[in-house]
Design an enzyme around this catalytic site. Structure first.
Site, mmCIF file in Angstrom:
data_model
loop_
_atom_site.group_PDB
_atom_site.id
_atom_site.type_symbol
_atom_site.label_atom_id
_atom_site.label_comp_id
_atom_site.label_asym_id
_atom_site.label_seq_id
_atom_site.Cartn_x
_atom_site.Cartn_y
_atom_site.Cartn_z
ATOM 1 N N LYS A 114 0.862 -1.182 0.000
ATOM 2 C CA LYS A 114 0.000 0.000 0.000
ATOM 3 C C LYS A 114 0.898 1.231 0.000
ATOM 4 C CE LYS A 114 -3.947 2.038 2.430
ATOM 5 N NZ LYS A 114 -5.001 1.743 3.411
ATOM 6 N N ASP B 148 -16.622 -0.339 -0.589
ATOM 7 C CA ASP B 148 -15.310 -0.736 -1.109
ATOM 8 C C ASP B 148 -14.351 -1.069 0.037
ATOM 9 O OD1 ASP B 148 -15.729 2.154 -0.803
ATOM 10 O OD2 ASP B 148 -13.591 2.315 -1.202
ATOM 11 N N ASN B 149 -14.782 -0.815 1.264
ATOM 12 C CA ASN B 149 -13.948 -1.152 2.419
ATOM 13 C C ASN B 149 -14.540 -2.292 3.226
ATOM 14 O OD1 ASN B 149 -12.138 0.870 1.740
ATOM 15 N ND2 ASN B 149 -13.078 2.396 3.064
HETATM 16 P P1 AMP Z 1 -10.535 4.662 0.998
HETATM 17 O O1 AMP Z 1 -11.985 4.963 1.247
HETATM 18 O O2 AMP Z 1 -9.590 5.487 1.801
HETATM 19 O O3 AMP Z 1 -10.256 3.196 1.190
HETATM 20 O O4 AMP Z 1 -10.178 5.027 -0.519
HETATM 21 C C1 AMP Z 1 -11.116 5.187 -1.530
HETATM 22 C C2 AMP Z 1 -10.469 5.069 -2.882
HETATM 23 O O5 AMP Z 1 -9.500 6.094 -3.065
HETATM 24 C C3 AMP Z 1 -9.769 3.758 -3.148
HETATM 25 O O6 AMP Z 1 -10.035 3.391 -4.462
HETATM 26 C C4 AMP Z 1 -8.312 4.105 -2.954
HETATM 27 O O7 AMP Z 1 -7.478 3.252 -3.688
HETATM 28 C C5 AMP Z 1 -8.258 5.540 -3.468
HETATM 29 N N1 AMP Z 1 -7.151 6.319 -2.886
HETATM 30 C C6 AMP Z 1 -7.040 6.788 -1.632
HETATM 31 N N2 AMP Z 1 -5.881 7.457 -1.464
HETATM 32 C C7 AMP Z 1 -5.230 7.421 -2.648
HETATM 33 C C8 AMP Z 1 -3.983 7.939 -3.130
HETATM 34 N N3 AMP Z 1 -3.156 8.642 -2.362
HETATM 35 N N4 AMP Z 1 -3.662 7.696 -4.421
HETATM 36 C C9 AMP Z 1 -4.476 7.004 -5.220
HETATM 37 N N5 AMP Z 1 -5.658 6.496 -4.836
HETATM 38 C C10 AMP Z 1 -6.045 6.694 -3.566
HETATM 39 MG MG MG Z 2 -10.367 1.558 0.645
#
Ligand code: AMP
Ligand code: MG
Length: 536
Positions: free
Chosen positions: A134, A281-282
């Site tokens: 990650k 998605d989580n």
């Molecule tokens: P999360 O809810 O934090 O799990 O993230 C939601 C989406 O945003 C997921 O598809 C992650 O892969 C994407 N995401 C979050 N932070 C980044 C980042 N710094 N660069 C690229 N994609 C990100």
């Molecule tokens: Mg996520």
């Protein structure tokens, strides 16, 4: 020299099986441009090179899952491989394609925006583990972001994953925390003050990283063929014990996901964990805790508390709503799987079953926390309800309260003061408690002790049972922040000490008392301790 050559051999001996990428449709394009990816479960992509990778910490139990010893984690090869700087020959690296509902709204394609899978291995116990990095650089799913991660959020994910494992809670695992040597720009509070922060990479392990959102995306796009391929893969690979002809097997599987998810919610409630971003998605299809972002641990018992600043207004993802949100998320999964079954009844039934699974599991859990033998609905429902009101009435540290409740003497000749004495350290303001509160607490404790005596357990036996489910050491929000402050200054002793203490969360550890203390006043409103943003 000798040990490092041996360790390189062991890493090189990892046996890659790579079932996900071998058995499911790939994105035919292999350029790494941000885009919509159709009719594919993943896109092949490689990590970027870290300038000067440095190992901060490694979990020896997680290393054991790969048949690596703790010592082997200190080799140069280990740091190169788990910073993404060197690929092992049989690795097959890719980012997964998935969608999701974020804060209740369909968000379309999301995908692994900053996760790169290295492949799947089989270990000496015939267990399969998928490895992923990650923060190892952009993928076709990075949208407008950089694919990177910073030290503070990576440290939080690394330690919390392992803490949850040792608490006995289903979770993805964390093998290593590595600084990249590069800086990453983040606007931590989205207030127009971006700063350069140290970049880091966590290597996560899980039997599977498939989420509810993987299925949702294909259905939303009408890609039923790929949906079926992914569902069949998931069942034969991760639920091989489910037998049934199709389409019944899909319903059985959905019911199983409902059961696993209900159990996960009960675990979170038991220890006071608040995920903070329960978007679909989580949500892991295996019922694991996944994606540690702006999560937090309840300090004072407040069911409306959310650690996530983005969620502060709606409190959609606060502690007490987690079971309801999980149910909502399961309903989204049901919609996604509907084309495989073609009728709604089995899904409706399983969504009802979720409530039963949850209720049963919750009763068992709270019974255990109170040190009772079995839930007696006639008495215990009210006993528990009154306790939860009491806990929320004044600032009461949830972890310490349940831990200390085990010291309350149950003998009838005891005085009210003797019963309430062990609980005093759980209150954030013991001097501010008024007489009405004292009376309510004494009354409740009297009822509790009467109830305990009906079970006929000795106080000693009750304490033993309670200590097995009421942790003493949890990854308190301020402890995470102290470790972050220290690591940012280049000092990693606290990260490693916490990793060690959190290995035995239910056992009193002499000399480690400070890790079991309630939140100090300075941490009450400090960012990172009480408020977290999604910026990571
Ligand atoms: P999360 O809810 O934090 O799990 O993230 C939601 C989406 O945003 C997921 O598809 C992650 O892969 C994407 N995401 C979050 N932070 C980044 C980042 N710094 N660069 C690229 N994609 C990100
Ligand atoms: Mg996520």
């Amino acid at each position: 020299m000798h040990s490092s050559s041996r360790s390189s051999q062991s890493l090189a001996e990892l046996r890659f099986t790579n079932r996900f990428s071998a058995q499911l449709p790939a994105d035919p394009r292999n350029d790494n441009t941000r885009r919509q990816v159709y009719r594919a479960c993943y896109s092949r992509v490689v990590p970027v090179t870290a300038t000067e990778p440095e190992l901060v910490a490694c979990s020896r139990e997680a290393a054991g899952l790969l048949d690596l010893s703790g010592e082997e984690c200190t080799s140069g090869l280990f740091t190169r491989v788990f910073s993404g700087n060197e690929l092992l020959p049989d690795m097959d690296t890719y980012a997964m394609c998935y969608g999701g509902h974020q804060f209740g709204n369909w968000a379309g394609q999301l995908g692994d925006g900053r996760v790169i899978n290295l492949g799947e291995i089989i270990n000496s116990r015939n267990e399969y583990w998928t490895l992923q990095l990650k923060g190892a650089g952009p993928t076709p799913y990075s949208r407008h972001a950089d694919g990177l991660a910073v030290l503070r959020s990576s440290l939080r994910e690394f330690l919390c994953s392992e803490a949850m494992f040792h608490l006995g809670i289903p979770t993805t695992r964390a093998l290593s925390l590595i600084l990249t040597g590069d800086t990453v720009e983040r606007d931590m509070f989205y207030d127009g003050h971006p700063q350069e922060e140290p970049g880091a990479i966590v290597c996560r392990l899980s039997p599977s990283f498939i989420r509810f959102g993987n299925f949702e995306l294909f259905t939303a796009r009408g890609e039923t063929g790929v949906l079926k391929q992914l569902a069949d893969f998931t069942i034969r690979t991760h639920f091989p014990y489910l037998n049934g002809s199709k389409p019944e097997v899909y319903s059985l599987w959905f019911d199983e996901v409902c059961r696993l998810t209900a159990e996960l919610m009960v675990h979170w409630l038991r220890v006071g964990f608040v995920h903070g971003v329960m978007n679909t998605d989580n949500m892991s299809i295996l019922g694991l805790t996944i994606d540690y972002g702006p999560y937090g641990w309840l300090e004072d018992y407040d069911p409306t508390w959310t650690p996530n600043t983005t969620d502060a207004r709606g409190r959609r993802y606060c502690y007490g709503r987690q079971p309801i949100i999980a149910h909502w998320n399961l309903a989204q999964l049901a919609n996604a799987l509907y084309p495989l079954v073609g009728k709604p009844e089995p899904f409706e039934q399983s969504l009802q079953n979720y409530n039963l699974y949850f209720e049963q599991s919750w009763q068992d859990m709270i019974t255990g926390k109170l040190g009772l033998k079995a839930f007696d609905p006639a008495h215990d429902r009210l006993l528990v309800e009154d306790l939860l009101h009491l806990l929320a009435e004044v600032e009461t540290d949830m972890t310490l309260f349940f831990r200390q409740l085990a010291y309350v003497p149950s003998a009838p000749e005891k005085q009210a003061d003797e019963r309430s004495a062990p609980l005093q350290i759980a209150f954030y303001h013991p001097d501010h408690l008024n007489s009405a509160y004292h009376k309510k607490l004494s009354d409740w404790l009297l009822r509790y002790c009467n109830r305990v005596r009906r079970d006929g357990l000795s106080d000693q036996e009750r304490k033993k049972r309670m200590d097995a489910v009421n942790p003493l050491y949890v990854f308190r929000n301020y402890l995470a922040q102290l470790a972050i402050d220290q690591a940012t200054g280049g000092e990693y002793t606290l990260v490693n000490e916490l990793l060690e203490v959190l290995r035995s969360p239910y056992t009193e550890q002499p000399g480690k008392e400070r890790f079991a203390e309630k939140r100090p006043e300075w941490a009450r409103h400090r960012p990172g301790c009480s408020m977290l943003s999604c910026s990571s």
